[in-house]
Structure formats: C-alpha cells, structure tokens
Design an enzyme around this catalytic site. Sequence first.
Site, PDB file in Angstrom:
ATOM      1  N   CYS A 154      -6.779 -16.095  21.567  1.00 62.00           N
ATOM      2  CA  CYS A 154      -5.992 -15.690  22.632  1.00 62.00           C
ATOM      3  C   CYS A 154      -5.040 -14.657  21.941  1.00 62.00           C
ATOM      4  CB  CYS A 154      -5.274 -16.707  23.122  1.00 62.00           C
ATOM      5  SG  CYS A 154      -4.682 -16.218  24.906  1.00 62.00           S
ATOM      6  N   GLU A 188     -12.919 -14.597  20.915  1.00 69.97           N
ATOM      7  CA  GLU A 188     -13.461 -15.480  21.684  1.00 69.97           C
ATOM      8  C   GLU A 188     -13.707 -14.836  23.117  1.00 69.97           C
ATOM      9  OE1 GLU A 188     -11.246 -19.364  21.447  1.00 69.97           O
ATOM     10  OE2 GLU A 188     -11.859 -19.575  23.680  1.00 69.97           O
TER      11      GLU A 188
END
Length: 303
Positions: A154, A188
């Site tokens: 993130c 991700e």
Amino acid sequence: PKRNKTIREASRIEYVQLRDYEIKTWYTAPYPEEFNKNKILYICEYCLKYMKSRYVFHRHQLKCSLRHPPGNEIYRDQKVSIWEVDGRENVIYCQSLCLLAKLFLNSKTLYYDVEPFIFYVLTEREDVGGECQFHFVGYFSKEKLTSTDYNLSCILTLPIYQRKGYGHLLVDFSYLLTRREYKWGTPEKPLSDLGLLSYRNYWKIKLCEVIISLKNEILKVQEEGSTFQCSIEDFSNLTGMIPTDVVFALEQLQMLHHYEVKNEIKYALKISDWSLIENIVQSWSSKASCFLRPEKLVWKPMI
Ligand code: ACO
Ligand code: ZN
C-alpha cells in the site's frame, strides 16, 4: 430516508489536521467510534496519535518528544529521509498509519493486523531553530514474508505533498529494495486509479532510463552491423520489475515488436526515435523535486 443520510454524513471525519494543515479526506476509515464522529481529526505527524480536539492536540504537541517516525533511518539525501518501521515493534504507530492511509483509499486495506508488514516512511527535513523536524510526507508498506511477487502493499502520499514526485520516489525505492534482495517485484493488486496512473508513469520512465543507459552499447553493436541482445529478463534484473510489467511498459512506449519463430513468440525492441525516449526522461527530471540516489541507502535484507 433522507434524515438518516444527513446523520451519516455529519458523523464522518471530513478533515485531518497535521501540523498547520487541514487536509480534506477522501474516504472513510474505521477509527474507533468516538473518533469517527468528529468532523476534524487531529493527528501528530511524528507519533501519528489521533485526537478529538484541538486542545488535546496542542497539549500533545508540547508533550510529544518525537521529531521523526520510530524505526531506523535507512536513507537520507538532502531533505528527504526514509525510515524503516517494523509492524511488530511499533504496532500502534503502524495501525495509526494504516488508518490515516484509509482516509485516502477506497479499497479495503489492513488496519490492525500490522505485524507481518514493514513500513517505509518518507519525511522531509526542516531545521527550526537548531531542531531537526522530520515532516511526514508519505509511506509504503511491504509484506515481510510472502510467496507472491508483491514488493509493495500500500502506498500513500499525503494530498498536500502529491504531484511533486514523492510517489515516484517511494516506488523507485521499493524496487531498489527488491533489487538488493536479488528479486523481481510488482505492486499488490488491485491498484487504485491513482496507483495505476502512478505505476504506469513510473514504469515508462524507468524503462526509458534503462534504455538510455544502454544507448552507447546499442549504437556500438549496431555500427558493427550486429543486433544488440537484451532479454525481457535482463530488463527485469536492471529494474527489479517483473517481466509482465516490463512488457507492459515497453508496449505502452510502442517499442515492443512481437514475432514468431517456430511457434514461439519472440520479442524485439524497436527504437525508431531516440529523442522520444530522451524527452520522456528529461521532462520528468525537470518536473520532479527529488530523485533516488541508491548509494544513499544503508540497508540489508532481513532474510
Ligand atoms: N492524476 C493524474 N495522474 C496522476 C495523479 C493524478 N491525481 N497522481 C499521480 N499521477 C501520475 C502522473 O503521471 C504523475 O506525473 P505528473 O505529475 O508528471 O503528471 C505521476 O503519477 C507521478 O506522480 P507523483 O507525484 O510521483 O505521485 P504522488 O506523490 O502524487 O503519489 C499516489 C501517488 C501515492 C498514488 C497518491 O496519489 C496517493 O497517495 N493516492 C491515494 C492512495 C492510493 O491510491 N494509493 C495507491 C493504492 S494502490 C497500492 O497501494 C498498491
Ligand atoms: Zn506525537
């Protein structure tokens, strides 16, 4: 019913105050109920403690002795520092960090289960009357042990610091760590819209930089009348990017040429215009306010 809607809207954190900045939030975050009811949430930029009132915030600012994130400063170049914070050692800090990030992220992220992650926090240094203050700019998180290729979970740049190249710097840093681990990585999934825009831009610029670094060799080989050999995997090793992302970037640059030899797809790089590549790199370097200098990293992989 309408009435319910207004109540729900009223009980949302609309702004976070960090330092002297009041920053408008984009989404909701699962702060404990009592904090979620406030229109403005006050956050200490050093320890990331969140507070309900301006009064408590001012009291805290006088009391809080931190002037930088917890953890180790593993990178410093001029004003920019990057701190490595272990989710296991600084649980509360990392949870607060994830909650803050959620205010600017639409998708679900982790907030409380931070132990399996390491957080890399970017700060900008300011010297105020002999005191060094390391202002929080943004961060990215990374899973410590993973069976995937993910090298970044993130990423966030606080809105007040966006579009200055800090996101690019953080992404560049994430790939630098990956190269030091002798690995290839990718962010991700799913990426947010802004995440995708930033990565596309990063991949494009990075590939151009690598191709320019090979320019002399390429031209020399061509002068000798042969073909310069460089595989997608070579590009992966030079950048830390997984082959799929390398291919994506080259396609985006319209430089990838496919052809088939005995039912096998082969790739060839087609550079018809060097100035196009050089312009991409130059226009970024004249725009961004900071660049990564790999030699400034003091770090060894954990395992
Ligand atoms: N609109 C269009 N293009 C953008 C935007 C935008 N709002 N933001 C970034 N880009 C693209 C542009 O090409 C930009 O280059 P330019 O400024 O020359 O046009 C390029 O990305 C690089 O921008 P940076 O300044 O390096 O990035 P920034 O510091 O603004 O951070 C980030 C980008 C981290 C994605 C930021 O927008 C953010 O924190 N967003 C909210 C959280 C988020 O969505 N994170 C990604 C989630 S996905 C994941 O974490 C794996
Ligand atoms: Zn504090």
